[in-house]
Design an enzyme around this catalytic site. Structure first.
Site, mmCIF file in Angstrom:
data_model
loop_
_atom_site.group_PDB
_atom_site.id
_atom_site.type_symbol
_atom_site.label_atom_id
_atom_site.label_comp_id
_atom_site.label_asym_id
_atom_site.label_seq_id
_atom_site.Cartn_x
_atom_site.Cartn_y
_atom_site.Cartn_z
ATOM 1 N N HIS A 60 32.154 36.610 51.617
ATOM 2 C CA HIS A 60 33.488 36.112 51.275
ATOM 3 C C HIS A 60 34.546 37.191 51.470
ATOM 4 C CE1 HIS A 60 31.386 32.968 48.520
ATOM 5 N NE2 HIS A 60 31.418 32.586 49.777
ATOM 6 N N ILE A 89 35.398 40.434 42.478
ATOM 7 C CA ILE A 89 35.611 40.597 43.909
ATOM 8 C C ILE A 89 35.539 39.256 44.625
ATOM 9 C CG2 ILE A 89 34.511 41.612 45.953
ATOM 10 C CD1 ILE A 89 33.747 43.972 43.894
ATOM 11 N N ASP A 90 34.627 38.398 44.205
ATOM 12 C CA ASP A 90 34.446 37.092 44.831
ATOM 13 C C ASP A 90 35.685 36.222 44.656
ATOM 14 O OD1 ASP A 90 32.773 35.618 46.413
ATOM 15 O OD2 ASP A 90 31.521 34.871 44.795
ATOM 16 N N ASP A 91 36.163 36.104 43.414
ATOM 17 C CA ASP A 91 37.368 35.307 43.176
ATOM 18 C C ASP A 91 38.560 35.856 43.933
ATOM 19 O OD1 ASP A 91 37.461 33.056 40.888
ATOM 20 O OD2 ASP A 91 35.806 34.416 40.512
#
Length: 664
Positions: free
Chosen positions: A478, A402-404
């Protein structure tokens, strides 16, 4: 003068000053601005010069020497060691030893027992004698701290493979766990993806209990060689520890009576699970530990070393090796090209590089080619969700994160791509996938939704760090920043995420950092997200965070936070100044409307003054987090991309901030 970037060479050229820049200012502020512009220009040139021809960036990912020690132990176990590799790995391991004979898990950290045990054994395999001074210091320290018996479970598993520890004296994890239904506690999908990929093959190893001939004894590593594993009293049956200790005793009994047909079926199911998750490059999950244990498990199940699965797996392990100029060989636990590339793209764009610059277009092309369009393990909890996202590594289609995905979308939005429809479609899929991965509490974890079971961390087997993937402030921030840029601020899902973030702020005004060190990272992630989502700089949460950051600024103008902040309150917000952590603090303060503050001025000046002549920054300190305290990371590109982003936003402003041109 502020600057933009020439499309052909990457050199900086003047642009017209904005209205805010033509207003009268103090000489000191003018000097800081000019220093920031010069530092940003040098940093842009440096970063452009490190891009791969295919369009990606990747910095070395440093962790600790257990990666190198376990690589040698695996080669010893499989009988595939070669002298060049052994001695190159030993050279690296020796170089990381501290004066007191120990090995730490991060730069200038304290000696760590399990790491020191594994490093010592690896050097014994390389031929270092136990009475060599550096080895004697290590073994004496190990004995003083409880010996092998006090080491973590994984360390003792490695030693059991050679008879240096008894399998009966290890916690049990049966392969039959593969059959537990997804609704039952402690099924494999209750574990975080990194733990799941490690535990499944280790259940096979634990069931097989192999013992290879030991090339030497390790009596010198026991506190008492006559009684290497002194008995311990069980915790009270009314405590969680006591309950799980007794469950473990029951599992040991089951190991002795397990029906052969069930045990065989479970190991075959585990093998299928492992093989199905092997990536195209031969690795598993793009990370080294699951690859090591998967190769070992399959070998124990009869896969010979010439089997295609094994050949590909062993070849993938070699790709984790970095050969240094001095001949040393360092093993990366993971590789971070997608993460590094999206962060580098954001940094360059925010520093004034044209959105259609060839380097940015090439980076966007590469990122678009890395989009994952098929279901993975995440779909167990979200079966109806369409795929679309990005992983961290070169090859990891089973585990996009999810972050990337959020940061890749933010990077792609900064690029003027010659195929806008292609980019738009990928962004829409990524946004939809991230929204679908929201957890019930309104926040986001890294790889899975609602991966919050309280039981896995209580297992005696799981003492190697965090084994679940609950939502975190930094990942949630993010995602919210991405959703704001995509014009979804008023979406109810975005609002739930904002509410969760505001509730997670600690009394100090800071936010905990799950994937970066620590409160500076958490706070540096949250403030840009909240302000992008429309929270005004005057909001009490923003003001408390700004006050906290100002209160922990170092006397030299920078910011730093030691990894010990995960365990000791006195370290929270405190540590030697680093380029990446100073940048995180500046990004938060700039988002909080503090561009003209003395704290920002001093922080920007510190970045400019500590920059090297080639445009880079030096940063030996570890500022990345794998597991809080237990596994720390030095992302070698953090020291480049985050300072450039901060300098760029100081000079140009945030391109997607409310009121800025370029936002949607």
């Amino acid at each position: 003068m502020t600057a933009t970037t020439d499309g052909s060479t990457g050199a900086m050229e003047p642009r017209a000053a904005s209205a805010s820049e033509t207003t009268e200012s103090t000489p000191a502020v003018d000097e800081v601005l000019e220093a920031a512009e010069r530092a940003a220009a040098r940093s842009v040139d440096y970063l452009l010069g490190t891009q791969d021809a295919e369009g990606w960036w990747k910095g070395d990912l440093e962790t600790n020497v257990t990666m190198d020690a376990e690589d040698l132990l695996l080669r010893q176990f499989l009988g595939i060691q070669d002298e060049k590799t052994v001695q190159a790995s030993a050279l690296f391991i020796r170089g990381e030893q501290r004066e007191d004979g120990t090995w730490a898990t991060f730069y200038e950290g304290p000696g760590e027992l399990s790491t020191t045990i594994e490093a010592y054994v690896a050097l014994r395999l390389a031929g270092d004698a136990p009475d060599d001074p550096h080895m004697a210091r290590a073994s004496a320290w190990i004995r003083r701290h409880g010996g092998i018996a006090a080491g973590r479970v994984f360390t003792r598993i490695w030693l059991a493979l050679f008879g240096w520890w008894k399998w009966d004296d290890l916690p049990e994890m049966p392969p039959e766990i593969i059959f537990l239904p997804k609704w039952l506690p402690l099924n494999i999908y209750d574990f975080g993806c990194w733990a799941r990929q490690t535990i499944v093959p280790l259940t096979v190893v634990s069931a097989k209990r192999p013992v290879r001939p030991a090339p030497f004894t390790l009596d010198e590593l026991h506190a008492d060689a006559r009684n290497p594993n002194p008995s311990k009293r069980l915790a009270p049956v009314t405590s969680w520890d006591g309950i799980f200790q007794r469950i473990d005793k029951g599992l040991h009994f089951y190991h002795r009576v397990a029906p052969r047909v069930v045990r065989k079926a479970s190991m075959n199911a585990a093998a299928r699970w492992i093989v199905e998750r092997q990536e195209n490059d031969g690795c598993w999950g793009g990370i080294q530990p699951p690859a090591v244990y998967s190769v070992m498990a399959l070998h124990l199940l009869g896969y010979d070393l010439d089997h295609p699965v094994m050949r590909a797996g062993l070849a993938s392990l070699d790709r984790f090796a970095i050969w240094r100029e001095d001949g040393a060989r360092m093993i990366e636990a993971c590789q971070s090209p997608v993460w590094d590339t999206c962060l580098a793209t954001i940094a360059l764009a925010d520093a004034g590089v044209r959105p259609d610059h060839p380097a940015l277009v090439k980076a966007a092309d590469w990122m678009l080619g890395e989009e994952i369009r098929r279901p993975g393990d995440w779909s167990v909890r979200r079966p109806a969700l369409a795929p679309g996202g990005w992983a961290f590594e070169f090859h990891n289609d089973n585990y996009p994160d999810i972050d990337d995905t959020a940061e890749v979308v933010l990077a792609l939005r900064r690029v003027r791509h010659p195929e806008p429809a292609r980019l738009e479609a990928a962004v829409e899929r990524g946004v939809a996938w991230n929204l679908g991965m929201q957890s019930k509490n309104g926040a986001w974890g890294a790889f899975d939704a609602d991966n919050t079971s309280v039981f896995p961390n209580r297992l005696p087997f799981c003492d190697f760090g965090e084994v679940i993937d609950p939502p975190s402030a930094d990942v949630t921030a993010h995602v919210l920043e991405m959703l704001a840029v995509e014009g979804r601020t008023h979406d109810p899902r975005t609002q739930r995420g904002i509410e969760w973030l505001l509730a997670e702020q600690e009394a100090s005004g800071a936010w905990f950092g799950r994937w970066g060190v620590n409160y500076i990272y958490g706070t540096g992630s949250v403030l840009p997200a909240l302000t992008a989502a429309g929270i005004p700089a005057s909001h009490p949460a923003i003001r408390r965070a700004v006050s906290w950051l100002e209160s922990v600024q170092n006397d030299d103008g920078g910011w730093g936070e030691d990894l010990r902040s995960y365990r000791e309150e006195k370290w929270i917000g405190h540590g030697a100044s680093t380029a990446s952590q100073t940048a995180w603090a500046l990004l938060a303060l700039l988002a909080g409307g503090e561009r003209e503050s003395k704290a920002v001025e001093r922080g920007v000046a510190w970045l400019a003054e500590t920059q090297r002549e080639d445009g880079s920054w030096d940063e030996p300190y570890f500022t990345g987090t794998g597991f809080p305290w237990d596994f720390s990371i030095n992302y070698n590109l953090y020291r480049q991309v985050f300072p450039l982003t901060a300098l760029g936003r100081y000079v140009h402003g945030d391109p997607f901030a409310p009121g800025q041109l370029g936002g949607r």
